[in-house]
Design a protein around this motif. Structure first.
Motif, PDB file in Angstrom:
ATOM      1  N   THR A  26      41.727  59.702 -10.929  1.00 34.17           N
ATOM      2  CA  THR A  26      42.134  58.777 -11.975  1.00 34.17           C
ATOM      3  C   THR A  26      41.195  58.922 -13.164  1.00 34.17           C
ATOM      4  N   THR A  27      41.598  58.383 -14.291  1.00 31.96           N
ATOM      5  CA  THR A  27      40.769  58.399 -15.494  1.00 31.96           C
ATOM      6  C   THR A  27      40.434  56.976 -15.875  1.00 31.96           C
ATOM      7  N   ASP A  28      39.137  56.676 -16.044  1.00 28.15           N
ATOM      8  CA  ASP A  28      38.738  55.308 -16.353  1.00 28.15           C
ATOM      9  C   ASP A  28      38.919  55.018 -17.838  1.00 28.15           C
ATOM     10  N   ILE A  29      38.539  53.824 -18.238  1.00 36.79           N
ATOM     11  CA  ILE A  29      38.783  53.384 -19.611  1.00 36.79           C
ATOM     12  C   ILE A  29      38.005  54.200 -20.626  1.00 36.79           C
ATOM     13  N   CYS A  33      36.952  61.416 -15.783  1.00 37.30           N
ATOM     14  CA  CYS A  33      37.661  61.657 -14.526  1.00 37.30           C
ATOM     15  C   CYS A  33      36.821  61.185 -13.349  1.00 37.30           C
ATOM     16  N   GLN A  34      37.463  60.569 -12.383  1.00 37.14           N
ATOM     17  CA  GLN A  34      36.774  60.168 -11.166  1.00 37.14           C
ATOM     18  C   GLN A  34      37.745  60.190  -9.992  1.00 37.14           C
ATOM     19  N   LEU A  35      37.172  60.321  -8.824  1.00 33.34           N
ATOM     20  CA  LEU A  35      37.965  60.412  -7.597  1.00 33.34           C
ATOM     21  C   LEU A  35      37.701  59.185  -6.735  1.00 33.34           C
ATOM     22  N   VAL A  36      38.778  58.513  -6.346  1.00 32.68           N
ATOM     23  CA  VAL A  36      38.674  57.357  -5.449  1.00 32.68           C
ATOM     24  C   VAL A  36      38.788  57.874  -4.015  1.00 32.68           C
ATOM     25  N   LEU A  37      37.830  57.513  -3.171  1.00 36.38           N
ATOM     26  CA  LEU A  37      37.818  57.981  -1.789  1.00 36.38           C
ATOM     27  C   LEU A  37      37.898  56.797  -0.831  1.00 36.38           C
ATOM     28  N   VAL A  38      38.896  56.835   0.058  1.00 43.29           N
ATOM     29  CA  VAL A  38      39.091  55.795   1.072  1.00 43.29           C
ATOM     30  C   VAL A  38      39.051  56.448   2.453  1.00 43.29           C
ATOM     31  N   PHE A  53      35.235  53.889  -0.007  1.00 48.94           N
ATOM     32  CA  PHE A  53      33.897  54.451   0.151  1.00 48.94           C
ATOM     33  C   PHE A  53      33.162  54.566  -1.181  1.00 48.94           C
ATOM     34  N   GLU A  54      33.807  55.180  -2.185  1.00 47.24           N
ATOM     35  CA  GLU A  54      33.138  55.278  -3.482  1.00 47.24           C
ATOM     36  C   GLU A  54      34.043  55.898  -4.540  1.00 47.24           C
ATOM     37  N   PHE A  55      33.590  55.761  -5.787  1.00 45.88           N
ATOM     38  CA  PHE A  55      34.151  56.507  -6.906  1.00 45.88           C
ATOM     39  C   PHE A  55      33.271  57.727  -7.124  1.00 45.88           C
ATOM     40  N   ILE A  56      33.876  58.892  -7.177  1.00 47.63           N
ATOM     41  CA  ILE A  56      33.122  60.132  -7.357  1.00 47.63           C
ATOM     42  C   ILE A  56      33.416  60.680  -8.753  1.00 47.63           C
ATOM     43  N   LYS A  57      32.384  60.875  -9.554  1.00 47.84           N
ATOM     44  CA  LYS A  57      32.578  61.429 -10.891  1.00 47.84           C
ATOM     45  C   LYS A  57      32.965  62.896 -10.797  1.00 47.84           C
ATOM     46  N   LEU A  58      33.908  63.290 -11.640  1.00 48.15           N
ATOM     47  CA  LEU A  58      34.400  64.666 -11.635  1.00 48.15           C
ATOM     48  C   LEU A  58      34.169  65.316 -12.996  1.00 48.15           C
ATOM     49  N   PRO A  59      33.750  66.573 -13.006  1.00 45.35           N
ATOM     50  CA  PRO A  59      33.604  67.284 -14.296  1.00 45.35           C
ATOM     51  C   PRO A  59      34.958  67.575 -14.933  1.00 45.35           C
ATOM     52  N   SER A  60      35.994  67.722 -14.092  1.00 43.41           N
ATOM     53  CA  SER A  60      37.348  67.955 -14.585  1.00 43.41           C
ATOM     54  C   SER A  60      38.329  67.585 -13.478  1.00 43.41           C
ATOM     55  N   ALA A  61      39.624  67.636 -13.794  1.00 44.22           N
ATOM     56  CA  ALA A  61      40.649  67.250 -12.819  1.00 44.22           C
ATOM     57  C   ALA A  61      41.305  68.460 -12.177  1.00 44.22           C
TER      58      ALA A  61
END
Length: 435
Positions: A26-29, A33-38, A53-61
């Motif tokens: 997903t993309t925050d405000i 880019c970040q990845l939601v992990l459950v 579990f966490e939001f993981i920051k991503l350099p790109s999608a």
């Protein structure tokens, strides 16, 4: 506090026999880019747990970036030697995630061989509609223009005041991934078309509005008088109710292969009926829109033959992709092995056909061992008395209870013995992923 919660989750995962993951990019405000992990697993008290579990920051999608970030976290969650514990991975149907050769699910499965990919059925419907629009430029332009209606009014409170006074109905925003929002947008514009024409005329002729606002209002006014736009608006007003019905049916938790096949075929039949009426759309009052006054001369940007050809292409694309994307239901057949209220029936006649389908869907399961384990469960009177459902897996409370104590009943310890039945339950429990 976050560190404490993560440590607690890590401890629960370590004690669990199997693990499933769900992730979404997903993309925050701030447009990062970040990845939601459950994480999904069965804890020591035999309860199914879904843990953010966490939001993981991503350099790109891209697939490489997402897979790298995900695999890095999994190495922390599952130490070396525990790769077999990960038995399911659930994502949306974007090509980046589901690609069979270079997608995230493939890159994860290269390391975690038993991590079967699960795709949400309701999201598959979104992809069906995306295919019907994104690959047809004129239809893509139509939905892009449609999304501009709500955007126009949200930019100014003065515009919204006129909308409330003339139309008395707010316009929902369209969405590229949630087609129930597009349905609302189509229906609202279609049902309030005449009022919207008056609204844009009021804004265009109003002295309180500046030049850019009047120009935009004029563009929307011409759009509502455009023959092609009105044709596609009417067409999708006919299609969207069936999309909504199927969307709601696919959101139900307790579904099986017969149910999926039935609702999908009913949807395809309805699309076929709409397709068959396309040649008569120009003469059909229902497709002309709710015009109460003689309309002004409409701009004809597309001929009737072109409109009909595009309408046929839309219907045929929807039907073709619906057949393709909803054809895999083997994992739903597998779930019938685990329903507690069917244990007595299975004890009288073992469901060999469902077992064959299950092993085909999940090659990591050992057929002979699984049949032995299930037979013991089905024949046990205590397990047969289990029935009912729970929040995560309706109709499987009995199955869950059975597999939770199965190792103890037959003299095995879950810490040293990986039951095929428990593995099957953990995998199929992940099938009902919300869209």
């Amino acid at each position: 506090m976050l560190a404490v919660l993560r440590e607690r989750i890590m401890d629960e995962v370590k004690s669990a026999q199997f693990l499933a993951i769900q992730a979404d990019e997903t993309t925050d405000i701030s447009t990062h880019c970040q990845l939601v992990l459950v994480l999904r697993y069965i804890d020591e008290r035999n309860n199914i747990q879904d843990r953010f579990f966490e939001f993981i920051k991503l350099p790109s999608a891209c697939a490489v970036a997402i897979a790298s970030a995900l695999l890095e976290r999994l190495q922390t969650i599952l130490p070396e030697g525990q790769e077999k514990k990960l038995i399911a991975q659930a994502y949306d149907g974007a090509a980046v995630m589901r690609g069979a050769t270079g997608g995230v699910q493939r890159k994860v499965q290269d390391i975690y061989a038993h991590a079967h990919y699960v795709h949400c059925y309701a999201h598959q419907l979104n992809l069906v509609m995306q295919q019907a629009t994104s690959h047809i430029p004129k239809i893509s332009h139509f939905f892009s223009d449609l999304g501009g209606f709500a955007s126009f009014f949200t930019k100014s409170s003065k515009r919204t005041v006129v909308l409330d006074e003339v139309v008395a109905h707010r316009l929902p925003s369209a969405s590229s991934t949630r087609w129930n929002f597009n349905s609302r947008a189509v229906n609202t514009v279609y049902e309030n078309k005449d009022e919207l024409v008056k609204c844009f005329q009021t804004i265009r002729n109003g002295e309180v509005f500046d030049g850019p606002t009047k120009r935009e209002a004029g563009c929307f006014l011409r759009m509502l008088e455009d023959n092609a736009f009105c044709f596609f608006l009417s067409l999708f007003h006919k299609i969207m109710p069936h999309i909504d019905v199927l969307y709601n049916q696919l959101q139900k938790k307790n579904i099986d292969s017969v149910y999926i096949a039935g609702v999908t075929q009913a949807f395809i039949n309805r699309m076929q009926a709409i397709r068959d009426t396309v040649p008569n759309l120009a003469d059909d009052e229902e497709y002309r829109g709710p015009v109460q006054e003689p309309p002004s001369k409409k701009r004809r940007t597309l001929g009737e033959d072109t409109q009909h050809r595009l309408a046929l292409e839309v219907c045929e694309t929807i039907m073709r992709h619906a057949k393709e994307r909803f054809s895999f239901t083997k994992h739903l057949v597998s779930a019938t092995l685990l329903k507690g209220d069917m244990f007595q029936q299975h004890s009288r006649k073992f469901p060999d056909s469902a077992l064959e389908t299950t092993v085909e869907a999940y090659p990591s399961l050992e057929k002979a061992r699984l049949k032995t384990e299930l037979s013991l469960i089905y024949d046990n009177k205590e397990f047969q008395s289990c029935s009912g459902g729970e929040e995560h897996a309706p109709g499987r409370c009995g199955g869950r209870a059975a597999f939770a104590v199965f190792g103890l009943k037959v003299g095995y310890s879950f810490s040293s013995y990986q039951s095929s039945a428990v593995q099957l339950f953990s995998t199929t429990a992940e099938q009902k992923v919300p869209a």
